[in-house]
Design a protein around this motif. Structure first.
Motif, PDB file in Angstrom:
ATOM      1  N   THR A 145     115.696  34.704 157.438  1.00  0.00           N
ATOM      2  CA  THR A 145     117.079  34.361 157.744  1.00  0.00           C
ATOM      3  C   THR A 145     117.884  34.150 156.463  1.00  0.00           C
ATOM      4  O   THR A 145     117.321  34.002 155.387  1.00  0.00           O
ATOM      5  N   THR A 146     119.183  34.103 156.612  1.00  0.00           N
ATOM      6  CA  THR A 146     120.074  33.799 155.490  1.00  0.00           C
ATOM      7  C   THR A 146     121.358  33.181 156.036  1.00  0.00           C
ATOM      8  O   THR A 146     121.861  33.602 157.077  1.00  0.00           O
ATOM      9  N   VAL A 147     121.851  32.194 155.322  1.00  0.00           N
ATOM     10  CA  VAL A 147     123.166  31.611 155.603  1.00  0.00           C
ATOM     11  C   VAL A 147     124.092  32.125 154.505  1.00  0.00           C
ATOM     12  O   VAL A 147     123.780  32.009 153.319  1.00  0.00           O
ATOM     13  N   ILE A 148     125.205  32.719 154.904  1.00  0.00           N
ATOM     14  CA  ILE A 148     126.201  33.203 153.939  1.00  0.00           C
ATOM     15  C   ILE A 148     127.496  32.422 154.155  1.00  0.00           C
ATOM     16  O   ILE A 148     128.044  32.403 155.254  1.00  0.00           O
ATOM     17  N   LYS A 149     127.954  31.795 153.086  1.00  0.00           N
ATOM     18  CA  LYS A 149     129.241  31.099 153.110  1.00  0.00           C
ATOM     19  C   LYS A 149     130.186  31.907 152.240  1.00  0.00           C
ATOM     20  O   LYS A 149     129.853  32.237 151.099  1.00  0.00           O
ATOM     21  N   ASP A 150     131.357  32.232 152.796  1.00  0.00           N
ATOM     22  CA  ASP A 150     132.310  33.004 151.988  1.00  0.00           C
ATOM     23  C   ASP A 150     133.231  32.063 151.214  1.00  0.00           C
ATOM     24  O   ASP A 150     133.191  30.842 151.381  1.00  0.00           O
ATOM     25  N   ARG A 151     134.059  32.645 150.373  1.00  0.00           N
ATOM     26  CA  ARG A 151     134.934  31.839 149.501  1.00  0.00           C
ATOM     27  C   ARG A 151     135.964  31.020 150.285  1.00  0.00           C
ATOM     28  O   ARG A 151     136.515  30.063 149.762  1.00  0.00           O
ATOM     29  N   ASP A 152     136.228  31.404 151.541  1.00  0.00           N
ATOM     30  CA  ASP A 152     137.155  30.650 152.381  1.00  0.00           C
ATOM     31  C   ASP A 152     136.452  29.546 153.157  1.00  0.00           C
ATOM     32  O   ASP A 152     137.080  28.838 153.952  1.00  0.00           O
ATOM     33  N   GLY A 153     135.123  29.420 152.991  1.00  0.00           N
ATOM     34  CA  GLY A 153     134.366  28.375 153.679  1.00  0.00           C
ATOM     35  C   GLY A 153     133.785  28.791 155.020  1.00  0.00           C
ATOM     36  O   GLY A 153     133.135  27.991 155.684  1.00  0.00           O
ATOM     37  N   GLU A 154     134.044  30.043 155.435  1.00  0.00           N
ATOM     38  CA  GLU A 154     133.466  30.527 156.692  1.00  0.00           C
ATOM     39  C   GLU A 154     131.981  30.795 156.500  1.00  0.00           C
ATOM     40  O   GLU A 154     131.571  31.331 155.470  1.00  0.00           O
ATOM     41  N   VAL A 155     131.188  30.444 157.513  1.00  0.00           N
ATOM     42  CA  VAL A 155     129.744  30.592 157.434  1.00  0.00           C
ATOM     43  C   VAL A 155     129.275  31.610 158.467  1.00  0.00           C
ATOM     44  O   VAL A 155     129.722  31.588 159.623  1.00  0.00           O
ATOM     45  N   THR A 156     128.397  32.509 158.039  1.00  0.00           N
ATOM     46  CA  THR A 156     127.753  33.443 158.968  1.00  0.00           C
ATOM     47  C   THR A 156     126.250  33.257 158.843  1.00  0.00           C
ATOM     48  O   THR A 156     125.726  32.868 157.784  1.00  0.00           O
ATOM     49  N   TYR A 157     125.574  33.531 159.953  1.00  0.00           N
ATOM     50  CA  TYR A 157     124.127  33.325 160.048  1.00  0.00           C
ATOM     51  C   TYR A 157     123.456  34.669 160.298  1.00  0.00           C
ATOM     52  O   TYR A 157     123.791  35.366 161.253  1.00  0.00           O
ATOM     53  N   TRP A 158     122.492  35.006 159.454  1.00  0.00           N
ATOM     54  CA  TRP A 158     121.831  36.299 159.480  1.00  0.00           C
ATOM     55  C   TRP A 158     120.351  36.086 159.778  1.00  0.00           C
ATOM     56  O   TRP A 158     119.727  35.171 159.246  1.00  0.00           O
ATOM     57  N   ALA A 159     119.773  36.962 160.597  1.00  0.00           N
ATOM     58  CA  ALA A 159     118.356  36.847 160.946  1.00  0.00           C
ATOM     59  C   ALA A 159     117.814  38.202 161.387  1.00  0.00           C
ATOM     60  O   ALA A 159     118.573  39.143 161.637  1.00  0.00           O
ATOM     61  N   LEU A 160     116.496  38.273 161.489  1.00  0.00           N
ATOM     62  CA  LEU A 160     115.853  39.479 162.014  1.00  0.00           C
ATOM     63  C   LEU A 160     116.313  39.733 163.443  1.00  0.00           C
ATOM     64  O   LEU A 160     116.536  40.862 163.855  1.00  0.00           O
ATOM     65  N   THR A 161     116.434  38.639 164.197  1.00  0.00           N
ATOM     66  CA  THR A 161     116.881  38.706 165.582  1.00  0.00           C
ATOM     67  C   THR A 161     117.524  37.370 165.939  1.00  0.00           C
ATOM     68  O   THR A 161     117.190  36.344 165.353  1.00  0.00           O
ATOM     69  N   HIS A 162     118.440  37.396 166.891  1.00  0.00           N
ATOM     70  CA  HIS A 162     119.082  36.172 167.393  1.00  0.00           C
ATOM     71  C   HIS A 162     118.763  36.087 168.882  1.00  0.00           C
ATOM     72  O   HIS A 162     119.200  36.938 169.659  1.00  0.00           O
ATOM     73  N   GLN A 163     117.994  35.078 169.267  1.00  0.00           N
ATOM     74  CA  GLN A 163     117.518  34.977 170.650  1.00  0.00           C
ATOM     75  C   GLN A 163     118.349  34.072 171.549  1.00  0.00           C
ATOM     76  O   GLN A 163     118.209  34.138 172.757  1.00  0.00           O
TER      77      GLN A 163
END
Length: 179
Positions: A145-163
């Motif tokens: 998995t990975t958590v990505i925070k952009d410069r505006d503070g928005e967070v996205t969540y990345w994974a092999l799969t989302h159940q």
């Protein structure tokens, strides 16, 4: 030796997604584990803390951009969460079951990894020995998995799969890689 490539998917949301791709590979050779993440695309839009001169064990790294993976023991609720910050900080937590009994994994006192940044990519590589926490003959189930925070503070969540209906990296049905 077990060698697998991966590509992470963002959790479906209404957030404007950056133009990013997260790929990598994970290898288990006896009880040596190596994982490599490559973040490609609009790297300049990702919030990255500068590399620390003194990387150390820190809590709540997932509140910012953080590369993570989870190792679960096959046929057991027990698992570990590994957090790797692009700033060089790290932590490992042990769980008795789904979000239960969270403790810092005391058997690991250091977790050095290599970070290389280019204009359009960021690569993180970790290579370590599992002997302190997992026997060599133990089959593993893995979530990457990975958590990505952009410069505006928005967070996205990345994974092999989302159940689930929400992004939840701890769900054992998302530990889909076998090592």
């Amino acid at each position: 030796m077990n060698n697998q490539s991966f590509s992470l998917q963002p959790f479906p949301s209404t957030n404007q997604l950056l133009d990013l791709k997260i790929v990598g590979k994970i290898v288990r050779n006896d009880n040596q584990l190596a994982i490599e993440y490559t973040l490609l695309g609009d790297i300049e839009e990702v919030a990255l803390h500068p590399p620390s001169q003194t990387p150390s064990r820190k809590h709540e790294l997932w509140q910012d951009t953080c590369f993570e993976f989870f190792l679960g023991i096959k046929n057991s609720p027990k698992y570990w969460e590994f957090n790797l910050s692009p700033a060089g900080h790290w932590n490992v937590y042990r769980f008795d079951g789904y979000r239960q009994g969270m403790q810092e994994e005391a058997a690991l006192i250091t977790l050095p990894f290599i970070l290389q940044q280019q204009a359009d990519s960021l690569e993180l590589t970790l290579d370590f020995d599992l002997d302190k926490i997992i026997p060599v003959e133990q089959a593993l189930e893995v979530a990457i998995t990975t958590v990505i925070k952009d410069r505006d503070g928005e967070v996205t969540y990345w994974a092999l799969t989302h159940q689930g209906a929400e992004a939840d990296f701890h769900r054992r049905d998302s530990f889909i890689m076998k090592l």
